[in-house]
Design an enzyme around this catalytic site. Structure first.
Site, PDB file in Angstrom:
ATOM      1  N   GLY A 183       4.599  -5.907  32.318  1.00 34.98           N
ATOM      2  CA  GLY A 183       4.078  -6.940  31.424  1.00 34.98           C
ATOM      3  C   GLY A 183       4.174  -8.311  32.058  1.00 34.98           C
ATOM      4  O   GLY A 183       4.620  -8.482  33.194  1.00 34.98           O
TER       5      GLY A 183
ATOM      6  N   GLY B 159       5.181 -12.467  31.055  1.00 34.89           N
ATOM      7  CA  GLY B 159       5.746 -13.425  30.117  1.00 34.89           C
ATOM      8  C   GLY B 159       5.579 -14.836  30.626  1.00 34.89           C
ATOM      9  O   GLY B 159       4.889 -15.085  31.623  1.00 34.89           O
TER      10      GLY B 159
ATOM     11  N   PHE C  75       7.729 -16.620  32.096  1.00 33.88           N
ATOM     12  CA  PHE C  75       8.384 -16.776  33.390  1.00 33.88           C
ATOM     13  C   PHE C  75       7.531 -16.201  34.509  1.00 33.88           C
ATOM     14  O   PHE C  75       7.450 -16.779  35.594  1.00 33.88           O
ATOM     15  CB  PHE C  75       9.744 -16.079  33.358  1.00 33.88           C
ATOM     16  CG  PHE C  75      10.571 -16.259  34.590  1.00 33.88           C
ATOM     17  CD1 PHE C  75      11.405 -17.364  34.730  1.00 33.88           C
ATOM     18  CD2 PHE C  75      10.530 -15.332  35.627  1.00 33.88           C
ATOM     19  CE1 PHE C  75      12.181 -17.539  35.867  1.00 33.88           C
ATOM     20  CE2 PHE C  75      11.302 -15.487  36.768  1.00 33.88           C
ATOM     21  CZ  PHE C  75      12.126 -16.606  36.888  1.00 33.88           C
TER      22      PHE C  75
ATOM     23  N   VAL D 222       6.567  -8.786  35.247  1.00 36.19           N
ATOM     24  CA  VAL D 222       7.742  -7.918  35.272  1.00 36.19           C
ATOM     25  C   VAL D 222       7.324  -6.543  35.791  1.00 36.19           C
ATOM     26  O   VAL D 222       6.296  -6.000  35.361  1.00 36.19           O
ATOM     27  CB  VAL D 222       8.374  -7.774  33.873  1.00 36.19           C
ATOM     28  CG1 VAL D 222       9.661  -6.951  33.951  1.00 36.19           C
ATOM     29  CG2 VAL D 222       8.656  -9.137  33.265  1.00 36.19           C
TER      30      VAL D 222
ATOM     31  N   LYS E  73      11.895  -9.212  37.321  1.00 35.02           N
ATOM     32  CA  LYS E  73      11.043 -10.302  36.839  1.00 35.02           C
ATOM     33  C   LYS E  73      10.842 -11.320  37.957  1.00 35.02           C
ATOM     34  O   LYS E  73      11.798 -11.814  38.547  1.00 35.02           O
ATOM     35  CB  LYS E  73      11.675 -10.952  35.600  1.00 35.02           C
ATOM     36  CG  LYS E  73      10.787 -11.974  34.927  1.00 35.02           C
ATOM     37  CD  LYS E  73      11.189 -12.237  33.477  1.00 35.02           C
ATOM     38  CE  LYS E  73      12.551 -12.871  33.353  1.00 35.02           C
ATOM     39  NZ  LYS E  73      12.823 -13.273  31.954  1.00 35.02           N
TER      40      LYS E  73
ATOM     41  N   ASP F 265      14.401 -19.277  21.525  1.00 34.21           N
ATOM     42  CA  ASP F 265      13.181 -18.505  21.776  1.00 34.21           C
ATOM     43  C   ASP F 265      13.264 -17.136  21.105  1.00 34.21           C
ATOM     44  O   ASP F 265      12.918 -16.114  21.701  1.00 34.21           O
ATOM     45  CB  ASP F 265      12.962 -18.347  23.280  1.00 34.21           C
ATOM     46  CG  ASP F 265      11.482 -18.232  23.641  1.00 34.21           C
ATOM     47  OD1 ASP F 265      10.638 -18.516  22.765  1.00 34.21           O
ATOM     48  OD2 ASP F 265      11.165 -17.875  24.789  1.00 34.21           O
TER      49      ASP F 265
END
Length: 290
Positions: free
Chosen positions: A94, A96, A98, A101, A122, A217
């Site tokens: 996926g 995100g 940042f 991943v 990540k 978050d």
């Protein structure tokens, strides 16, 4: 405390579902090394210590810290390329804020002494909205705090501009996908309650630390689930030191995810620990995401 948070969110438990909340504890080493630039005491390194413009935390500071150095493994970028089959699209899990991943697998050949296991790697998107400070926040925070409802950080990589994080692999992905994906059966009621209580326990632990942490978050995509549906909070790049002593709040630059950030925080820049308690998330857990 976690149970009180859960009730405060307005979600009622069925009488047939009883939850036993245990006292989770974390033991810190009694001593940690003092640095001339970065302040290190006998308790954990605060996030404010690394956000100070006058401080400079180096790779050596991380590895030599009594808590972080003993909890985390240092990986090379070459090792992580091997672990993820050169960040293959087949291992993509996926994306995100940042960065992307990838799933990987660690064995004795990669890290002697580390238990063979699947991991999630990540990778910082160098053109994304987050950067070194968010990466460093995760390393410093998760390198020191351990709790059953916080995702476990196994190690990290810091080479040139490359910033990577290596986590335990969470087999069922994030809660958002479990709630909103089309081709899936509805989560059983008791599983939903378990996830909600687990998330509340994670928040209670952060808020109850000697140096409290405000998550900032809390959303469904940041709640990860293992094979047994144990929920763990993840993505701590936006975390902030909470108020201590008689202080009720801290004032900071507004950060978070639009739609999840408390409007009072957005208007004033003042943030309280209870702003982490997003009632809409837990309501979505018990109403099938609607």
């Amino acid at each position: 405390m976690a149970f009180k948070i859960f009730l405060k969110l307005g979600v009622q438990l069925p009488s047939c579902f009883k939850v036993k909340i245990t006292n989770d504890a974390i033991i810190h080493p009694e001593e940690s090394k003092k640095k001339k630039i970065v302040k290190v005491s006998n308790c954990r390194l605060a996030l404010s210590d690394i956000s100070d413009p006058e401080s400079s935390l180096s790779m050596t500071d991380l590895s030599s810290n009594a808590i972080i150095g003993s909890n985390l493994h240092i990986f090379t970028h070459a090792q992580l390329k091997v672990i993820t089959s050169n960040f293959s699209s087949f291992n993509f899990l996926g994306q995100g804020g940042f960065g992307p991943v990838y799933k990987g697998f660690i064995d004795d050949k990669i890290k002697p002494g580390l238990e063979p296991q699947p991991v999630a790697v990540k990778l910082l998107d160098l053109e994304g909205s987050q950067g070194h400070m968010e990466w460093l926040t995760e390393v410093v925070l998760l390198g020191q705090l351990r709790h059953p409802n916080l995702v476990k950080l196994i190690g990290y990589c810091w080479e040139d501009e490359q910033r990577l994080l290596v986590y335990e692999y969470m087999a069922r992905g994030n809660l958002e996908n479990q709630l909103f994906r089309r081709c899936s059966s509805s989560l059983p009621w008791l599983i939903r309650m378990k996830i909600a209580v687990d998330a509340a326990k994670g928040l209670a632990f952060l808020h109850g630390e000697e140096k409290p942490v405000i998550y900032r978050d809390f959303k469904a995509s940041n709640i990860l689930l293992d094979s047994n549906y144990t929920a763990k909070l993840s993505d701590f790049g936006l975390a902030k030191d909470g108020p201590e002593g008689s202080d009720t709040h801290v004032t900071t630059r507004v950060m978070g995810t639009y739609g999840y950030t408390a409007p009072e925080y957005m208007m004033t820049g003042k943030i309280y620990s209870y702003f982490d308690l997003n009632k809409n998330i837990l309501k979505s857990i018990v109403t099938n995401g609607t």
